[in-house]
Design a protein around this motif. Structure first.
Motif, mmCIF file in Angstrom:
data_model
loop_
_atom_site.group_PDB
_atom_site.id
_atom_site.type_symbol
_atom_site.label_atom_id
_atom_site.label_comp_id
_atom_site.label_asym_id
_atom_site.label_seq_id
_atom_site.Cartn_x
_atom_site.Cartn_y
_atom_site.Cartn_z
ATOM 1 N N SER A 196 43.172 33.050 35.385
ATOM 2 C CA SER A 196 44.269 33.915 35.836
ATOM 3 C C SER A 196 43.789 34.870 36.933
ATOM 4 C CB SER A 196 44.846 34.692 34.650
ATOM 5 O OG SER A 196 43.823 35.395 33.975
ATOM 6 N N GLY A 197 42.485 34.895 37.195
ATOM 7 C CA GLY A 197 41.960 35.746 38.261
ATOM 8 C C GLY A 197 41.316 37.026 37.749
ATOM 9 N N ILE A 212 31.056 35.955 38.460
ATOM 10 C CA ILE A 212 31.183 34.648 39.113
ATOM 11 C C ILE A 212 32.649 34.229 39.080
ATOM 12 C CG2 ILE A 212 30.595 32.200 38.975
ATOM 13 C CD1 ILE A 212 27.932 33.061 37.719
ATOM 14 N N THR A 220 33.570 32.497 32.854
ATOM 15 C CA THR A 220 33.121 33.752 32.226
ATOM 16 C C THR A 220 33.160 33.561 30.717
ATOM 17 O OG1 THR A 220 34.237 34.899 34.030
ATOM 18 C CG2 THR A 220 33.463 36.249 32.205
ATOM 19 N N LYS A 291 47.755 37.012 40.981
ATOM 20 C CA LYS A 291 47.832 36.169 42.183
ATOM 21 C C LYS A 291 49.137 36.402 42.947
ATOM 22 C CE LYS A 291 44.750 32.814 40.031
ATOM 23 N NZ LYS A 291 44.333 31.440 39.806
ATOM 24 N N LEU A 294 50.344 34.732 46.246
ATOM 25 C CA LEU A 294 50.942 33.390 46.303
ATOM 26 C C LEU A 294 52.471 33.467 46.300
ATOM 27 C CD1 LEU A 294 48.580 31.409 43.874
ATOM 28 C CD2 LEU A 294 48.513 31.521 46.375
HETATM 29 N N1 LIG Z 1 45.511 32.992 45.570
HETATM 30 C C1 LIG Z 1 44.783 33.637 44.678
HETATM 31 N N2 LIG Z 1 43.793 32.996 44.016
HETATM 32 C C2 LIG Z 1 43.049 33.707 43.129
HETATM 33 C C3 LIG Z 1 43.303 35.075 42.892
HETATM 34 N N3 LIG Z 1 42.424 35.497 41.952
HETATM 35 C C4 LIG Z 1 41.669 34.439 41.631
HETATM 36 N N4 LIG Z 1 42.043 33.338 42.320
HETATM 37 C C5 LIG Z 1 41.453 31.995 42.234
HETATM 38 O O1 LIG Z 1 41.670 31.510 40.911
HETATM 39 C C6 LIG Z 1 40.504 30.842 40.428
HETATM 40 C C7 LIG Z 1 40.013 31.520 39.150
HETATM 41 O O2 LIG Z 1 39.606 32.823 39.476
HETATM 42 P P1 LIG Z 1 38.692 33.699 38.498
HETATM 43 O O3 LIG Z 1 38.656 35.081 39.024
HETATM 44 O O4 LIG Z 1 37.394 33.003 38.267
HETATM 45 O O5 LIG Z 1 39.601 33.623 37.180
HETATM 46 P P2 LIG Z 1 39.191 33.973 35.661
HETATM 47 O O6 LIG Z 1 38.874 32.671 35.017
HETATM 48 O O7 LIG Z 1 40.419 34.581 35.066
HETATM 49 O O8 LIG Z 1 38.037 34.906 35.697
HETATM 50 C C8 LIG Z 1 39.501 30.890 41.552
HETATM 51 O O9 LIG Z 1 39.581 29.679 42.275
HETATM 52 C C9 LIG Z 1 39.949 32.049 42.406
HETATM 53 O O10 LIG Z 1 39.584 31.931 43.760
HETATM 54 C C10 LIG Z 1 44.343 35.743 43.634
HETATM 55 O O11 LIG Z 1 44.609 36.935 43.485
HETATM 56 N N5 LIG Z 1 45.047 34.953 44.512
#
Ligand SMILES: Nc1nc2c(ncn2[C@@H]2O[C@H](COP(=O)(O)OP(=O)(O)O)[C@@H](O)[C@H]2O)c(=O)[nH]1
Ligand SMILES: [Mg+2]
Length: 368
Positions: A196-197, A212, A220, A291, A294
């Motif tokens: 989810s970012g 990372i 994570t 995100k 988007l």
């Molecule tokens: N377009 C967009 N992509 C994002 C955003 N945040 C994360 N991503 C993408 O989503 C994927 C997962 O991000 P991550 O931060 O590792 O998510 P986590 O698993 O929740 O920690 C990666 O490919 C990021 O580049 C955002 O705000 N906008």
């Protein structure tokens, strides 16, 4: 401090046992001045000496800078000494071992503050927090407390009638969350489904690539702390593994840590998830629409953010401060520890029950 309660000879390390340019100890107590002149005879003629500190077998302990603080300037009101030596772990240990062999009692900085500096209880709490302060505003606030801001505010309340005192106490208490967050910092935890970012958002909030980021789900696995700040408030941002309905074995360990972390955090940022769906109850929570760059739909009441582009991040920081600090700041006297808040709440209870004397006893305890 009354001379009768001073120890004969005490040593208080003023610097921590870590790599550093210099280290320092305060040498205090009834015999401090005399002993300093015995170890450093030139102090009888010179205000400050650079000298070899030697033990009883004439072995070098360290090359040091030593001086005495006259009684009128010494916190204890009795002549004190200070010895500056090479920093780090070993030089400090050697100087302290020398002083212990000379009969000096080792007293911690907190103990010195309590026994020598004649500080009230709240000021001592501020002094204990000061070495870990990381922002200018936090430091300025703590220095105001060392100088007795909260003590003076409480003393003024005690002069008022019951009604005025009750009003003043509730005013003070309204700033307790802000004071505690400013003095000791806050923890902000980011939770949400995998991908989810969360990690991207934590990196954006703390300003460095701490976590990372990857499109591989489950990157994570553990809680990850990233120190940063919002304005004057020190913040530890905490990244977490994704919430999933049926975690695999290793994810289950991360999920258990996350469950325990939720109530510890001052604020939980819920990325695309509703607070009632969390596995534990947060102190405060904000729902975020992830995100947002988007351009997808953002749920009603959620703050749209993008860790990737920075969209909505300043608004998010403002919102975090507003919920954690309940919309207050610390420009006026504020309680700043859980102990103080607990005593103030109990004092309000006494006053509401018509027990003014009980209220005063509790107020006095805050600054005793
Ligand atoms: N377009 C967009 N992509 C994002 C955003 N945040 C994360 N991503 C993408 O989503 C994927 C997962 O991000 P991550 O931060 O590792 O998510 P986590 O698993 O929740 O920690 C990666 O490919 C990021 O580049 C955002 O705000 N906008
Ligand atoms: Mg992640």
């Amino acid at each position: 401090m009354r001379r009768s309660v001073l120890p004969k000879l005490a040593v208080t390390p003023l610097t921590p046992p870590r790599p550093a340019g210099i280290g320092a100890v305060a040498v205090w107590g009834l015999e401090a001045g005399g002993r300093m002149r015995r170890w450093f005879p030139r102090l009888a003629r010179e205000p400050l000496v650079v000298a070899r500190l030697e033990d009883d077998r004439a072995e070098l302990v360290d090359e040091v800078v030593a001086f005495c603080v006259p009684p009128e300037h010494a916190p204890t009101g009795c002549e004190e000494g200070e010895i500056n030596f090479h920093g780090g772990v070993m030089a400090r240990a050697r100087v302290c071992a020398f002083l212990a062999a000379q009969g000096a009692e080792e007293v911690s900085l907190e103990g010195y503050a309590a026994r020598a500096l004649r500080l009230d209880g709240a000021a001592r709490e501020a002094l204990a927090l000061l070495p870990s302060a990381v922002t200018a505003g936090q430091t300025a606030f703590l220095l105001r407390q060392v100088r007795g801001e909260l003590r003076d505010a409480i003393a003024a309340l005690r002069e008022l009638d019951a009604e005025g005192c009750a009003r003043g106490l509730s005013d003070l208490l309204s700033r307790a969350r802000a004071g505690i967050a400013l003095a000791g910092g806050m923890r902000v935890l980011v939770v949400g489904p995998v991908n989810s970012g969360k990690s991207t958002l934590v990196n954006r909030l703390c300003g460095v690539e701490r976590s990372i980021v990857s499109e591989v789900p489950g990157t994570t696995r553990d809680l990850l702390e990233a120190p940063g700040g919002i304005g004057d408030y020190p913040v530890v941002f905490v990244d977490s593994c994704g919430l999933s309905a049926r975690p695999k074995a290793i994810e289950a360990l991360g999920a258990e840590r996350l469950r325990a972390e939720i109530p510890r955090a001052d604020c939980v940022l819920c990325l695309g998830i509703d607070p009632p769906a969390l596995p534990a109850r947060p102190a405060t929570a904000l729902v975020l629409g992830p995100k947002a760059d988007l351009g997808g739909a953002c749920p009603a009441g959620a703050l749209p953010v993008s860790g990737k582009t920075g969209l909505g991040i300043e608004a998010l920081k403002t919102a975090i401060l507003a919920v954690v600090c309940e919309g207050r700041d610390c420009s006026f006297p504020s309680p700043f520890t859980h102990r103080q808040r607990g005593l103030l709440e109990a004092a309000v209870g006494k006053l509401a029950g018509g027990d003014r004397e009980g209220c005063d006893v509790l107020l006095e305890e805050i600054t005793a």
